[in-house]
Design a protein around this motif. Structure first.
Motif, PDB file in Angstrom:
ATOM      1  N   LEU A 135       0.531  -0.907   0.353  1.00  0.00           N
ATOM      2  CA  LEU A 135       0.195  -0.329  -0.506  1.00  0.00           C
ATOM      3  C   LEU A 135       0.764   1.019   0.142  1.00  0.00           C
ATOM      4  CD1 LEU A 135      -2.713   0.732   2.143  1.00  0.00           C
ATOM      5  CD2 LEU A 135      -1.796   2.527   2.118  1.00  0.00           C
TER       6      LEU A 135
ATOM      7  N   VAL B  53      17.076  -3.554   2.644  1.00  0.00           N
ATOM      8  CA  VAL B  53      16.389  -3.183   1.640  1.00  0.00           C
ATOM      9  C   VAL B  53      15.053  -2.872   2.025  1.00  0.00           C
ATOM     10  CG1 VAL B  53      14.876  -4.286   0.081  1.00  0.00           C
ATOM     11  CG2 VAL B  53      16.644  -5.352   0.134  1.00  0.00           C
TER      12      VAL B  53
ATOM     13  N   ARG C 266      11.809  -0.855   0.318  1.00  0.00           N
ATOM     14  CA  ARG C 266      10.741  -0.444  -1.352  1.00  0.00           C
ATOM     15  C   ARG C 266       9.769  -0.123  -0.395  1.00  0.00           C
ATOM     16  NH1 ARG C 266      11.368  -6.379  -4.126  1.00  0.00           N
ATOM     17  NH2 ARG C 266       9.637  -5.742  -4.863  1.00  0.00           N
TER      18      ARG C 266
ATOM     19  N   GLY D 214       6.828  -0.178  -1.995  1.00  0.00           N
ATOM     20  CA  GLY D 214       5.303  -0.922  -2.784  1.00  0.00           C
ATOM     21  C   GLY D 214       4.986  -0.357  -3.891  1.00  0.00           C
TER      22      GLY D 214
ATOM     23  N   THR E 287       5.042   3.751   3.775  1.00  0.00           N
ATOM     24  CA  THR E 287       4.931   2.891   2.988  1.00  0.00           C
ATOM     25  C   THR E 287       5.629   1.904   3.706  1.00  0.00           C
ATOM     26  OG1 THR E 287       8.095   3.571   2.897  1.00  0.00           O
ATOM     27  CG2 THR E 287       6.030   5.040   1.182  1.00  0.00           C
ATOM     28  N   VAL E 288       5.392   0.820   2.853  1.00  0.00           N
ATOM     29  CA  VAL E 288       6.179  -0.382   3.634  1.00  0.00           C
ATOM     30  C   VAL E 288       5.969  -1.196   2.139  1.00  0.00           C
ATOM     31  CG1 VAL E 288       3.227  -0.984   4.020  1.00  0.00           C
ATOM     32  CG2 VAL E 288       4.836  -2.467   5.246  1.00  0.00           C
ATOM     33  N   GLY E 289       6.899  -2.387   2.611  1.00  0.00           N
ATOM     34  CA  GLY E 289       6.990  -3.712   1.326  1.00  0.00           C
ATOM     35  C   GLY E 289       8.067  -4.347   1.801  1.00  0.00           C
ATOM     36  N   GLU E 290       8.478  -5.267   0.548  1.00  0.00           N
ATOM     37  CA  GLU E 290       9.819  -6.334   1.630  1.00  0.00           C
ATOM     38  C   GLU E 290      11.257  -5.868   2.469  1.00  0.00           C
ATOM     39  OE1 GLU E 290       9.517  -8.457  -1.769  1.00  0.00           O
ATOM     40  OE2 GLU E 290       7.474  -8.054  -2.608  1.00  0.00           O
ATOM     41  N   SER E 291      11.776  -6.533   2.779  1.00  0.00           N
ATOM     42  CA  SER E 291      12.999  -5.929   3.335  1.00  0.00           C
ATOM     43  C   SER E 291      13.736  -7.131   3.324  1.00  0.00           C
ATOM     44  CB  SER E 291      12.926  -5.737   4.460  1.00  0.00           C
ATOM     45  OG  SER E 291      12.754  -7.063   5.568  1.00  0.00           O
ATOM     46  N   GLU E 292      15.086  -7.079   3.608  1.00  0.00           N
ATOM     47  CA  GLU E 292      16.059  -7.820   2.997  1.00  0.00           C
ATOM     48  C   GLU E 292      15.707  -9.316   3.173  1.00  0.00           C
ATOM     49  OE1 GLU E 292      16.252  -5.056   4.520  1.00  0.00           O
ATOM     50  OE2 GLU E 292      17.656  -5.723   6.818  1.00  0.00           O
TER      51      GLU E 292
ATOM     52  N   ARG F 243      10.127  -3.617   5.513  1.00  0.00           N
ATOM     53  CA  ARG F 243      10.323  -2.369   6.601  1.00  0.00           C
ATOM     54  C   ARG F 243       9.128  -1.248   5.968  1.00  0.00           C
ATOM     55  NH1 ARG F 243      15.771  -2.343   5.705  1.00  0.00           N
ATOM     56  NH2 ARG F 243      15.945  -2.922   8.172  1.00  0.00           N
TER      57      ARG F 243
END
Lengths: 205, 205
Positions: A33, A154, A156, A158, B34-39, B45
């Motif tokens: 999101l 890392v 990101r 999204g 914001t939220v997304g995949e991390s390492e 993250r």
């Protein structure tokens, strides 16, 4: 399957809570999101990617539209859209890495190929910034890892999506045609023109 | 004032709801998230930007840490960090605009100056992709508007932050030093070295 919704919502406290708990109630998992300002001061634009069965799309869309904070909602999954993600990657590189200071130049080369930008350089790490499709970002991460480098962090954003070309009339209509213009006639809805040669080729790696 | 928190959280359903309702309970407005995949595959993250009094930072941090989904939490506002945002801007440009087809080349020029990329070109619109600090993105939007062009759509991810240089040891410690490495000794915590010349100058416009 993955569904991508772009919602134009009023910028009020608690909007995020309402959207998140809506998906919780529907028992649908939000994959990513992003939310940020839109072209109007009092509205935000959200891109919601969720994992749901194909037939659920209509129900999700209707539920989102029922929230009175929602100005407009669009499912971009099936139409031509630009889908981009921003990623920051911190990689260990420097004198203590296996290839010593060569590790830096090797990472610079990888960054070049993937059109990533170096945004920070520290004695023992390099930070890269990259935008692109999720698969391209995963490609860079995979190449770095399999080349023997250690990824330290890392982050990101999204996926963020925007329809290509002429989609905008419906959005402006929902916003009430700002500035007294008549965008509906200036930009007629040309959803039937989807096969027009306006699909600019994304930079590919 | 604005606070920027970077949280490493377990990737479980309902994480977003929990974080959003935590801020709702604290009565603090989230400016962007914001939220997304991390390492790591099982952690995400999040970068949370919120508007709160200066003294509230400690309370927010403690509350976030109390959620059992939180692996690590860091306030990056005061340390040297790379803060980037991704923005997609769709601008009306084409034969029907005031300058006709020249409007396209004028927008290409603006994009060049701001290091934005053209990612879509339709008969009557151009889509630009830009990454940078929020103020730089606002700069481009302002210049486009004041040059007389109509912005049709803006989509922004909200800020994403990553500490410069050597911050990583604490993160790896929180993650339990993956791959059996000893990153804590390889990358000693050098927060006292903040004045080292590792502040790579961001591209400025």
């Amino acid at each position: 399957m993955l569904h991508t919704f772009v919602a134009l919502v009023q910028d009020k406290p608690g909007v995020l809570t309402r959207v998140a708990s809506l998906f919780r109630r529907l028992n649908i998992n939000i994959v990513s999101l992003t939310v940020g300002e839109s072209e109007r001061a009092d509205t935000s634009r959200m891109t919601i990617v969720c994992e749901a069965p194909e037939h659920a799309a209509h129900r999700i869309r209707a539920s989102l539209y029922k929230l009175e904070i929602t100005v407009d909602i669009d499912e971009v999954g099936r139409s031509e859209a630009v889908i981009r993600e921003l990623c920051l990657i911190k990689v260990a590189a420097g004198p203590r890495e296996p290839n010593g200071l060569h590790s830096r130049s090797q990472i610079f080369e990888l960054a070049n190929v993937f059109r990533a930008r170096v945004v920070d350089l520290a004695p023992e790490s390099i930070m890269l910034e990259m935008t692109g499709s999720s698969s391209k970002i995963e490609g860079l991460i995979q190449v770095i890892t399999e080349s023997g480098y250690t990824i330290l962090e890392v982050s990101r954003t999204g996926r963020m999506a925007m329809r290509r070309g002429h989609h905008t009339s419906r959005v402006l209509k929902a916003l009430g045609t700002p500035n007294g213009e008549q965008p509906v006639t200036i930009f007629p809805d040309r959803s039937q023109d989807d096969d027009l040669p306006n699909q600019f080729v994304e930079d590919e790696t």
